[in-house]
Write a protein that holds these residues in place. Structure first.
Motif, PDB file in Angstrom:
ATOM      1  N   THR A  75       0.832  -1.093  -0.029  1.00 14.14           N
ATOM      2  CA  THR A  75       0.029   0.097  -0.087  1.00 14.14           C
ATOM      3  C   THR A  75       0.678   1.147   0.117  1.00 14.14           C
ATOM      4  OG1 THR A  75      -0.023   0.036   2.333  1.00 14.14           O
ATOM      5  CG2 THR A  75      -1.870  -1.076   1.205  1.00 14.14           C
ATOM      6  N   ARG A  76       2.081   1.135  -0.053  1.00 14.56           N
ATOM      7  CA  ARG A  76       3.013   2.239   0.058  1.00 14.56           C
ATOM      8  C   ARG A  76       3.066   3.106  -1.210  1.00 14.56           C
ATOM      9  NH1 ARG A  76       3.421   2.603   5.565  1.00 14.56           N
ATOM     10  NH2 ARG A  76       3.843   0.667   6.209  1.00 14.56           N
ATOM     11  N   THR A  77       2.949   4.442  -1.355  1.00 16.68           N
ATOM     12  CA  THR A  77       2.931   5.132  -2.583  1.00 16.68           C
ATOM     13  C   THR A  77       4.614   5.528  -3.035  1.00 16.68           C
ATOM     14  OG1 THR A  77       3.197   7.270  -1.411  1.00 16.68           O
ATOM     15  CG2 THR A  77       1.007   6.409  -1.732  1.00 16.68           C
ATOM     16  N   PRO A  78       4.367   5.762  -4.139  1.00 13.16           N
ATOM     17  CA  PRO A  78       5.945   6.062  -4.803  1.00 13.16           C
ATOM     18  C   PRO A  78       6.495   7.119  -3.982  1.00 13.16           C
ATOM     19  CG  PRO A  78       4.461   5.662  -6.617  1.00 13.16           C
ATOM     20  CD  PRO A  78       3.496   5.785  -5.492  1.00 13.16           C
ATOM     21  N   GLU A  79       5.757   8.109  -3.502  1.00 15.76           N
ATOM     22  CA  GLU A  79       6.314   9.257  -2.861  1.00 15.76           C
ATOM     23  C   GLU A  79       6.680   8.967  -1.516  1.00 15.76           C
ATOM     24  OE1 GLU A  79       3.130   9.278  -4.262  1.00 15.76           O
ATOM     25  OE2 GLU A  79       3.738  10.607  -5.856  1.00 15.76           O
ATOM     26  N   GLN A  80       6.193   7.789  -0.715  1.00 16.78           N
ATOM     27  CA  GLN A  80       6.617   7.374   0.735  1.00 16.78           C
ATOM     28  C   GLN A  80       7.698   6.626   0.315  1.00 16.78           C
ATOM     29  OE1 GLN A  80       3.126   5.418   1.442  1.00 16.78           O
ATOM     30  NE2 GLN A  80       3.017   6.155   3.530  1.00 16.78           N
ATOM     31  N   LYS A  81       7.768   6.024  -0.670  1.00 14.32           N
ATOM     32  CA  LYS A  81       9.419   5.121  -0.896  1.00 14.32           C
ATOM     33  C   LYS A  81      10.207   6.015  -1.387  1.00 14.32           C
ATOM     34  CE  LYS A  81       6.409   1.500  -2.839  1.00 14.32           C
ATOM     35  NZ  LYS A  81       6.197   0.822  -4.347  1.00 14.32           N
ATOM     36  N   LYS A  82      10.204   7.130  -2.026  1.00 11.62           N
ATOM     37  CA  LYS A  82      11.296   7.993  -2.354  1.00 11.62           C
ATOM     38  C   LYS A  82      11.603   8.597  -0.899  1.00 11.62           C
ATOM     39  CE  LYS A  82       9.663   9.161  -7.049  1.00 11.62           C
ATOM     40  NZ  LYS A  82       9.337  10.165  -7.820  1.00 11.62           N
ATOM     41  N   ALA A  83      10.773   9.110  -0.239  1.00 18.51           N
ATOM     42  CA  ALA A  83      11.162   9.745   0.972  1.00 18.51           C
ATOM     43  C   ALA A  83      11.865   8.832   2.023  1.00 18.51           C
ATOM     44  CB  ALA A  83      10.015  10.315   1.821  1.00 18.51           C
ATOM     45  N   LEU A  84      11.279   7.544   1.971  1.00 19.27           N
ATOM     46  CA  LEU A  84      12.186   6.690   2.872  1.00 19.27           C
ATOM     47  C   LEU A  84      13.521   6.451   2.226  1.00 19.27           C
ATOM     48  CD1 LEU A  84      12.189   4.304   4.997  1.00 19.27           C
ATOM     49  CD2 LEU A  84      11.352   2.760   3.046  1.00 19.27           C
ATOM     50  N   TYR A  85      13.826   6.221   1.109  1.00 20.41           N
ATOM     51  CA  TYR A  85      15.279   6.055   0.482  1.00 20.41           C
ATOM     52  C   TYR A  85      16.063   7.259   0.933  1.00 20.41           C
ATOM     53  CZ  TYR A  85      12.949   2.752  -2.636  1.00 20.41           C
ATOM     54  OH  TYR A  85      12.209   1.652  -3.176  1.00 20.41           O
ATOM     55  N   LYS A  86      15.482   8.430   0.660  1.00 14.01           N
ATOM     56  CA  LYS A  86      16.441   9.790   0.984  1.00 14.01           C
ATOM     57  C   LYS A  86      16.457   9.915   2.473  1.00 14.01           C
ATOM     58  CE  LYS A  86      16.032  14.760   0.598  1.00 14.01           C
ATOM     59  NZ  LYS A  86      15.118  15.807   0.251  1.00 14.01           N
ATOM     60  N   ARG A  87      15.535   9.347   3.183  1.00 12.17           N
ATOM     61  CA  ARG A  87      15.896   9.503   4.670  1.00 12.17           C
ATOM     62  C   ARG A  87      16.783   8.490   5.213  1.00 12.17           C
ATOM     63  NH1 ARG A  87      16.834  12.892   8.280  1.00 12.17           N
ATOM     64  NH2 ARG A  87      16.082  12.656  10.437  1.00 12.17           N
ATOM     65  N   ILE A  88      16.784   7.547   4.698  1.00 15.64           N
ATOM     66  CA  ILE A  88      17.795   6.395   5.032  1.00 15.64           C
ATOM     67  C   ILE A  88      19.383   6.792   4.567  1.00 15.64           C
ATOM     68  CG2 ILE A  88      18.864   4.121   4.391  1.00 15.64           C
ATOM     69  CD1 ILE A  88      15.819   2.980   4.097  1.00 15.64           C
ATOM     70  N   ALA A  89      19.373   7.392   3.498  1.00 15.09           N
ATOM     71  CA  ALA A  89      20.812   7.791   3.284  1.00 15.09           C
ATOM     72  C   ALA A  89      21.206   9.117   3.827  1.00 15.09           C
ATOM     73  CB  ALA A  89      20.618   8.334   1.786  1.00 15.09           C
ATOM     74  N   GLU A  90      20.208   9.859   4.462  1.00 14.24           N
ATOM     75  CA  GLU A  90      20.681  11.085   5.242  1.00 14.24           C
ATOM     76  C   GLU A  90      20.987  10.355   6.527  1.00 14.24           C
ATOM     77  OE1 GLU A  90      17.418  14.148   3.396  1.00 14.24           O
ATOM     78  OE2 GLU A  90      16.772  13.463   5.344  1.00 14.24           O
ATOM     79  N   LEU A  91      20.265   9.567   7.328  1.00 12.71           N
ATOM     80  CA  LEU A  91      20.331   9.176   8.498  1.00 12.71           C
ATOM     81  C   LEU A  91      21.519   8.272   8.773  1.00 12.71           C
ATOM     82  CD1 LEU A  91      16.657   8.445   9.780  1.00 12.71           C
ATOM     83  CD2 LEU A  91      18.252  10.190  10.494  1.00 12.71           C
ATOM     84  N   LEU A  92      21.792   7.355   7.822  1.00 13.82           N
ATOM     85  CA  LEU A  92      23.028   6.568   7.652  1.00 13.82           C
ATOM     86  C   LEU A  92      24.210   7.413   7.410  1.00 13.82           C
ATOM     87  CD1 LEU A  92      21.777   2.959   6.466  1.00 13.82           C
ATOM     88  CD2 LEU A  92      21.717   3.998   8.766  1.00 13.82           C
ATOM     89  N   GLY A  93      24.241   8.363   6.640  1.00 14.43           N
ATOM     90  CA  GLY A  93      25.177   9.136   6.138  1.00 14.43           C
ATOM     91  C   GLY A  93      25.763   9.926   7.734  1.00 14.43           C
ATOM     92  N   GLU A  94      24.814  10.185   8.515  1.00 17.48           N
ATOM     93  CA  GLU A  94      25.370  10.982   9.655  1.00 17.48           C
ATOM     94  C   GLU A  94      25.578  10.138  10.740  1.00 17.48           C
ATOM     95  OE1 GLU A  94      21.576  12.811  11.022  1.00 17.48           O
ATOM     96  OE2 GLU A  94      21.310  13.881   9.392  1.00 17.48           O
ATOM     97  N   SER A  95      25.232   8.989  10.694  1.00 20.38           N
ATOM     98  CA  SER A  95      25.601   7.713  11.888  1.00 20.38           C
ATOM     99  C   SER A  95      25.249   6.443  11.295  1.00 20.38           C
ATOM    100  CB  SER A  95      25.098   8.235  13.143  1.00 20.38           C
ATOM    101  OG  SER A  95      25.580   7.105  14.115  1.00 20.38           O
ATOM    102  N   PRO A  96      26.051   5.677  10.963  1.00 21.84           N
ATOM    103  CA  PRO A  96      27.509   5.859  11.287  1.00 21.84           C
ATOM    104  C   PRO A  96      28.303   6.250  10.303  1.00 21.84           C
ATOM    105  CG  PRO A  96      26.764   3.543  10.311  1.00 21.84           C
ATOM    106  CD  PRO A  96      25.421   4.156  10.411  1.00 21.84           C
ATOM    107  N   GLY A  97      28.013   7.032   9.169  1.00 17.81           N
ATOM    108  CA  GLY A  97      28.752   7.564   8.319  1.00 17.81           C
ATOM    109  C   GLY A  97      28.984   6.820   6.940  1.00 17.81           C
ATOM    110  N   ILE A  98      27.843   6.447   6.418  1.00 16.69           N
ATOM    111  CA  ILE A  98      27.935   5.281   5.295  1.00 16.69           C
ATOM    112  C   ILE A  98      27.606   6.539   4.027  1.00 16.69           C
ATOM    113  CG2 ILE A  98      26.755   3.593   3.939  1.00 16.69           C
ATOM    114  CD1 ILE A  98      25.953   2.493   6.781  1.00 16.69           C
ATOM    115  N   ARG A  99      28.457   6.085   3.007  1.00 17.51           N
ATOM    116  CA  ARG A  99      28.427   7.248   1.916  1.00 17.51           C
ATOM    117  C   ARG A  99      26.903   6.696   1.350  1.00 17.51           C
ATOM    118  NH1 ARG A  99      32.353   6.604  -2.297  1.00 17.51           N
ATOM    119  NH2 ARG A  99      31.599   4.525  -2.382  1.00 17.51           N
ATOM    120  N   PRO A 100      26.286   7.761   0.709  1.00 19.78           N
ATOM    121  CA  PRO A 100      25.338   7.184  -0.141  1.00 19.78           C
ATOM    122  C   PRO A 100      25.217   6.106  -1.327  1.00 19.78           C
ATOM    123  CG  PRO A 100      25.424   9.489  -0.208  1.00 19.78           C
ATOM    124  CD  PRO A 100      26.369   8.925   0.565  1.00 19.78           C
ATOM    125  N   GLU A 101      26.384   6.354  -1.753  1.00 17.90           N
ATOM    126  CA  GLU A 101      26.903   5.343  -2.658  1.00 17.90           C
ATOM    127  C   GLU A 101      27.065   3.940  -2.279  1.00 17.90           C
ATOM    128  OE1 GLU A 101      29.044   9.377  -3.918  1.00 17.90           O
ATOM    129  OE2 GLU A 101      28.675   7.954  -2.050  1.00 17.90           O
TER     130      GLU A 101
END
Length: 125
Positions: A75-101
């Motif tokens: 039931t997840r919308t494309p907008e929710q999925k895009k927001a999830l991918y972006k937020r994961i990259a932001e948070l994991l970039g902050e801690s523990p420092g994983i590059r988005p690549e």
């Protein structure tokens, strides 16, 4: 009710592994509205001989690559999925420092009747 499976190279400090789990849960709560306490995640570590990746799609990855496989209700919308991918990259970039690549995320939608949350019952069927 995401079910999340994380795979990475062996040898990461426990603090890094916990930061991955904590920040994925935070991203689920913020973008998908996952309720408090709804944490169903596993993490597996692999030695170098059992962990492969390539640099496809113009992304240069490193040995710090983290595979994240998420299964959710379909039931997840494309907008929710895009927001999830972006937020994961932001948070994991902050801690523990994983590059988005170094984040490879696959999200699979599954009909609610395909889930059993315990007791051998299909709660939504």
């Amino acid at each position: 009710m995401p079910f999340c499976q994380i795979s990475l190279r062996a040898g990461k400090p426990e603090a890094d592994r916990q930061a991955i789990l904590d920040n994925l849960y935070k991203a689920f709560r913020e973008t998908l509205g996952v309720p408090e306490g709804d944490q169903f995640m596993t993490m597996t570590e692999h030695d170098a001989a059992n962990f492969r990746y390539g640099n496809a799609f113009g992304v240069t990855r490193s040995d710090d690559l983290v595979y994240i496989a998420i299964t959710v209700f379909d039931t997840r919308t494309p907008e929710q999925k895009k927001a999830l991918y972006k937020r994961i990259a932001e948070l994991l970039g902050e801690s523990p420092g994983i590059r988005p690549e170094d984040l490879f995320i696959v999200l699979t939608g599954s009909a609610k009747e395909n889930w059993s949350f315990g007791h051998g019952v299909a709660q939504f069927a």
